[in-house]
Motif scaffolding. Structure first.
Motif, PDB file in Angstrom:
ATOM      1  N   GLU A   1      17.792  -3.970  15.955  1.00 47.40           N
ATOM      2  CA  GLU A   1      16.919  -4.351  14.829  1.00 47.40           C
ATOM      3  C   GLU A   1      15.442  -4.196  15.226  1.00 47.40           C
ATOM      4  O   GLU A   1      14.627  -3.653  14.479  1.00 47.40           O
ATOM      5  N   LEU A   2      15.144  -4.651  16.424  1.00 44.76           N
ATOM      6  CA  LEU A   2      13.753  -4.607  16.891  1.00 44.76           C
ATOM      7  C   LEU A   2      13.257  -3.174  17.043  1.00 44.76           C
ATOM      8  O   LEU A   2      12.112  -2.846  16.703  1.00 44.76           O
ATOM      9  N   LYS A   3      14.142  -2.322  17.519  1.00 46.60           N
ATOM     10  CA  LYS A   3      13.770  -0.921  17.716  1.00 46.60           C
ATOM     11  C   LYS A   3      13.371  -0.280  16.381  1.00 46.60           C
ATOM     12  O   LYS A   3      12.342   0.401  16.283  1.00 46.60           O
ATOM     13  N   VAL A   4      14.162  -0.557  15.356  1.00 45.96           N
ATOM     14  CA  VAL A   4      13.854  -0.035  14.018  1.00 45.96           C
ATOM     15  C   VAL A   4      12.501  -0.562  13.542  1.00 45.96           C
ATOM     16  O   VAL A   4      11.656   0.190  13.040  1.00 45.96           O
ATOM     17  N   ARG A   5      12.275  -1.846  13.733  1.00 51.08           N
ATOM     18  CA  ARG A   5      11.027  -2.465  13.282  1.00 51.08           C
ATOM     19  C   ARG A   5       9.814  -1.883  14.001  1.00 51.08           C
ATOM     20  O   ARG A   5       8.783  -1.607  13.384  1.00 51.08           O
ATOM     21  N   ILE A   6       9.933  -1.712  15.303  1.00 47.71           N
ATOM     22  CA  ILE A   6       8.790  -1.191  16.076  1.00 47.71           C
ATOM     23  C   ILE A   6       8.470   0.237  15.626  1.00 47.71           C
ATOM     24  O   ILE A   6       7.312   0.584  15.401  1.00 47.71           O
ATOM     25  N   THR A   7       9.513   1.048  15.456  1.00 52.62           N
ATOM     26  CA  THR A   7       9.289   2.434  15.028  1.00 52.62           C
ATOM     27  C   THR A   7       8.613   2.453  13.647  1.00 52.62           C
ATOM     28  O   THR A   7       7.709   3.243  13.385  1.00 52.62           O
TER      29      THR A   7
ATOM     30  N   ALA B   1      16.527  -0.147  26.109  1.00 52.39           N
ATOM     31  CA  ALA B   1      16.774   0.034  24.666  1.00 52.39           C
ATOM     32  C   ALA B   1      15.477   0.308  23.913  1.00 52.39           C
ATOM     33  O   ALA B   1      15.450   1.094  22.966  1.00 52.39           O
ATOM     34  N   LEU B   2      14.398  -0.346  24.323  1.00 50.40           N
ATOM     35  CA  LEU B   2      13.123  -0.179  23.612  1.00 50.40           C
ATOM     36  C   LEU B   2      12.262   0.905  24.267  1.00 50.40           C
ATOM     37  O   LEU B   2      11.192   1.248  23.762  1.00 50.40           O
ATOM     38  N   ASN B   3      12.736   1.389  25.424  1.00 45.54           N
ATOM     39  CA  ASN B   3      12.046   2.447  26.154  1.00 45.54           C
ATOM     40  C   ASN B   3      10.573   2.116  26.424  1.00 45.54           C
ATOM     41  O   ASN B   3       9.699   2.982  26.359  1.00 45.54           O
ATOM     42  N   THR B   4      10.282   0.855  26.684  1.00 45.75           N
ATOM     43  CA  THR B   4       8.911   0.371  26.895  1.00 45.75           C
ATOM     44  C   THR B   4       8.976  -0.824  27.848  1.00 45.75           C
ATOM     45  O   THR B   4       9.946  -1.583  27.787  1.00 45.75           O
ATOM     46  N   PRO B   5       7.948  -0.999  28.721  1.00 46.40           N
ATOM     47  CA  PRO B   5       7.936  -2.220  29.544  1.00 46.40           C
ATOM     48  C   PRO B   5       7.813  -3.466  28.651  1.00 46.40           C
ATOM     49  O   PRO B   5       7.151  -3.404  27.613  1.00 46.40           O
ATOM     50  N   VAL B   6       8.472  -4.545  29.055  1.00 47.92           N
ATOM     51  CA  VAL B   6       8.377  -5.787  28.280  1.00 47.92           C
ATOM     52  C   VAL B   6       7.865  -6.909  29.179  1.00 47.92           C
ATOM     53  O   VAL B   6       7.985  -6.850  30.402  1.00 47.92           O
ATOM     54  N   THR B   7       7.270  -7.930  28.558  1.00 43.94           N
ATOM     55  CA  THR B   7       6.821  -9.092  29.318  1.00 43.94           C
ATOM     56  C   THR B   7       7.126 -10.357  28.531  1.00 43.94           C
ATOM     57  O   THR B   7       7.236 -10.326  27.299  1.00 43.94           O
ATOM     58  N   GLU B   8       7.276 -11.456  29.253  1.00 45.20           N
ATOM     59  CA  GLU B   8       7.413 -12.755  28.604  1.00 45.20           C
ATOM     60  C   GLU B   8       6.055 -13.443  28.620  1.00 45.20           C
ATOM     61  O   GLU B   8       5.322 -13.345  29.603  1.00 45.20           O
TER      62      GLU B   8
END
Lengths: 367, 402
Positions: free
Chosen positions: A189-195, A226-233
């Motif tokens: 869901e998040l991937k669709v939203r970001i795109t 899955a998001l093909n991007t670095p993530v952080t908390e």
């Protein structure tokens, strides 16, 4: 009965017990509750809540810093964290800016791999959850924009995922992220939203502290791929998953490697004869217990527990050490000694104890 | 009930440490959690009519909140008060009445044990139990023993220097008398005779199901019977950690008399007692070799006794035997909780975490003191589960043969 009895279950106590056990000492950990660890964010500062490097810290606490000793303590900590699959990044030579759940930058020394320094420019996405009222992406964005004017900031809010009969916390979502099915649903869901919402290349995706608990390593890896991007908390109000993982990871490691936990036990007395401690009394459910040992380490906060309980200061005791105690005149933020001091003191105290047990400095092993 | 000026909730910072460590809260959002239903609700309703949240039924009274709270709030006392108020206001179900009388169920089921055990496995019977009683049909029940422990062991007094009075509890009495036999044999190997005082169910299932008055009656009966042994120089030893927790903690909370305190001071878990002997130099260390590796599963009610992990301290003397604590959280069986249909899904979610922990350990067998934890372990893991006394007995028997 035990070789070493450690008092306290905060970061200092847990690390001290683990290190003592690694030195081959039969170790018990005695604690009333848990320490401040579960109320923290799990990042390691010199002075809690303040930007400070070694030099400023040494001045603040009026402490003579042995850089080699500190480096070796940091190495022990990072090695241990690798072993329990919760690696910590960072070094003594620089402080890095992390993002808080309020959108401000926080400069710190050591931090879990789930967090990444905030870039000065580029594009970031802040992801919030409708039900998580303590983390408001638009608020984070507004504050971050003040700190990082050259950054393009997007916000995304995901619709309600978790229902509870009480307010939802970051940890509630983190537990859901441990579940492979729920995680995959959320990520797609998040991937669709970001795109759809971000037309530029995104450099970093910011989450509240929700990237799993027990399955954290898998959650982090799968989220980034899955998001093909670095993530952080961006940790904020407790409970933070980042702190819970640290606490549970250290505790599980200590218990499985043989440290005996005496819980719900308030230390009410020390059995001191001449220059040695022979045992402690603990109070639990109105009943007094005796725990005997050869060495005792108090890691019960910023005061010597023996002094607090017995009302007298003793510097002549041969088998009693304080780990993480400051002189009274040192001002402490919120009564916290800080992660870096806990890391230093746990390694330092267990190494001192080992040296004194072996009777010579040269035979001391490294942790 | 909460007293008028009870302010024990005051140090609560609302940090949520108890809620994130709560075994139930970490698998479901249906439970308000210890902070919300303990200190927070108590603070909200202080000095006024209590607000009874029915979600309190999901509290298993495992006590993890108490050992977690960084600020020293007795969280589970506050949730226990709410559970009691809820039972008083809304009554309890017939099913809960039956479950709370584990002892009567045990007596009846043991009397017809071969039949009971077969019927309990019989699908239509389980279907009826679910429909009529609200007992989960997928749940495996412990077996009952026809030749139960009270039939096997009737000795009322001991003549050795150290004398032990054994409180066997419902599980070792009716379901698994082998534990009682092992306990008596282990004590004998240490030159200690064991007597069986008159006793009733410790009351834990009653307290957990809101049958406070019956629970207190049993507590008073046991206090009287066991204290007469204490006065004759016996130490009271228990093999079930829920029974020993009841006497060490619940009796003080619910009965609170001087006698209750005196009894609490004379009660030992079996391993705690042996460790005590060991420290006094009286423990028989002539143990035979056992080539076996074990994962220890620590019951919540063991952890709440502030005695460390005596099973590990004692069993480590057995040559060739290695045992490590799996550091698992609550198993999810939680006494009678896991038998109930409406709680079964939570019980299983909690159980899966325990199952993972046991599998990660990869040991030959599992060891735990608690019969109810064993019930969950038997249902969810492949390994055989033993009581520490059974392991010690095996070791002593090997030593004799050599």
């Amino acid at each position: 009965m035990y070789d070493t009895v450690v008092i306290g279950q905060g970061l200092t106590g847990l690390l001290t017990a683990i290190y003592a056990n690694q030195y081959g000492q039969k170790t018990a950990l005695v604690a009333k509750g848990t320490g401040k660890l579960l109320q923290s964010t799990g990042v390691m500062d010199f002075i809690p809540g303040k930007q400070a490097d070694i030099r400023q810290w040494a001045e603040h606490v009026n402490y003579t810093v042995n850089t080699d000793g500190l480096q070796s303590a940091v190495n022990s900590f990072q090695f241990l964290m690798e072993e329990i699959h919760l690696p910590y990044e960072g070094s003594l030579s620089e402080n890095v800016p992390l993002l808080t759940g309020a959108g401000y930058l926080k400069w710190t020394t050591l931090y879990p791999a789930a967090m990444k320094p905030v870039p000065a420019k580029g594009s970031v996405v802040i992801v919030g959850f409708d039900e998580l009222t303590d983390f408001v992406p638009e608020y984070v964005k507004a504050n971050l924009a003040l700190e990082r004017p050259n950054l393009t900031i997007h916000t995304i809010r995901l619709e309600k995922k978790v229902s509870t009969v009480r307010p939802v916390s970051q940890v509630d979502i983190a537990y859901r992220m441990d579940d492979a099915y729920e995680r995959t649903q959320l990520l797609s869901e998040l991937k669709v939203r970001i795109t759809a919402d971000c037309n530029d290349k995104v450099d970093l995706i910011v989450f509240p502290s929700i990237l799993g608990i027990r399955q954290h390593a898998t959650v982090l890896k799968e989220t980034e791929s899955a998001l093909n991007t670095p993530v952080t908390e961006a940790p904020g109000l407790p409970p933070n998953a980042s702190a819970l993982r640290l606490f549970q990871g250290l505790r599980q490691h200590a218990i499985r490697s043989g440290v005996r936990f005496y819980e719900n036990s308030e230390v009410t007395g020390f059995d001191v004869q001449q220059d040695k401690v022979f045992g402690i009394q603990t109070q639990a459910n109105g009943k007094t217990h005796q725990i005997t040992g050869k060495s005792f380490i108090s890691a019960g906060g910023h005061r010597s527990l023996l002094e607090t309980v017995e009302g007298e200061s003793r510097n002549d005791l041969k088998n009693y050490w304080n780990a993480g105690v400051f002189p009274d005149e040192v001002p402490l933020q919120y009564g916290l000694i800080g992660g870096m001091y806990a890391i230093l003191e746990s390694a330092h105290t267990t190494s001192n104890m080992n040296r004194s047990l072996k009777g010579s400095e040269t035979s001391a092993e490294t942790v | 009930m909460q007293k008028l000026y009870d302010m024990t909730f005051n140090p609560c910072l609302k940090c949520n440490a108890c809620t994130v460590q709560c075994p139930v809260s970490s698998v479901t959002g249906d439970f308000g959690g210890p902070k919300h239903l303990g200190p927070e609700l108590a603070r909200f309703t202080a000095q006024q009519e209590p607000v009874i949240d029915p979600a309190i039924d999901l509290c298993t009274l495992c006590g993890t909140c108490d050992i977690t709270c960084p600020e020293g709030v007795p969280v589970s006392e506050l949730t226990a008060n709410l559970k009691a108020a809820r039972a008083e206001a809304d009554g309890t179900k017939f099913r809960d009445l039956v479950l709370s009388h584990a002892e009567y169920v045990g007596m009846a089921a043991s009397a017809f044990a071969p039949v009971t055990n077969v019927v309990m496995k019989f699908k239509p019977a389980r279907f009826v139990m679910e429909k009529v009683m609200g007992m989960e049909r997928e749940r495996q029940f412990p077996l009952y023993s026809f030749n139960h422990f009270k039939k096997q062991y009737k000795k009322k007094e001991a003549t050795t220097d150290r004398k032990v009075a054994y409180f066997s509890g419902c599980y070792a009495t009716y379901n698994n008398p082998d534990i009682g036999v092992a306990m008596v044999d282990v004590m004998r190997a240490n030159d200690i005779e064991v007597a069986m005082p008159d006793q009733k169910c410790c009351g834990v299932p009653m307290f957990a199901n809101g049958r406070m008055e019956q629970g207190k009656k049993n507590a008073n009966y046991n206090i009287k019977s066991l204290l007469s042994y204490v006065d004759d120089g016996y130490d009271i030893v228990m093999t079930c950690t829920s029974c020993s927790m009841a006497v060490k903690k619940e009796y003080l909370h619910y009965i609170g008399t001087e006698d209750a305190e005196r009894l609490a001071d004379s009660v030992y878990d079996a391993d705690e007692y042996l460790r005590h002997l060991d420290q006094a130099g009286e423990f028989n260390r002539e143990l035979g070799e056992l080539n076996m590796s074990a994962a220890y599963y620590a019951p919540c009610h063991m952890k709440g006794q502030s005695m460390g992990t005596p099973a590990l301290d004692v069993l480590e003397h057995i040559p060739g035997y290695s045992m490590s604590d799996s550091a698992a959280d609550c198993c999810g069986q939680c006494g009678t909780f896991g038998f109930k249909k409406e709680k079964y899904s939570y019980s299983m979610k909690m159980g899966r975490k325990m199952q993972e922990a046991i599998e990660e350990m990869g040991r030959d067998v599992t060891v735990t003191e608690c019969g109810m934890c064993k019930n969950q372990l038997d249902q969810l893991t492949e390994k055989e589960t033993y009581h520490p006394m059974q392991i010690l007995k095996m070791s002593y028997e090997k030593a004799v043969k050599v």
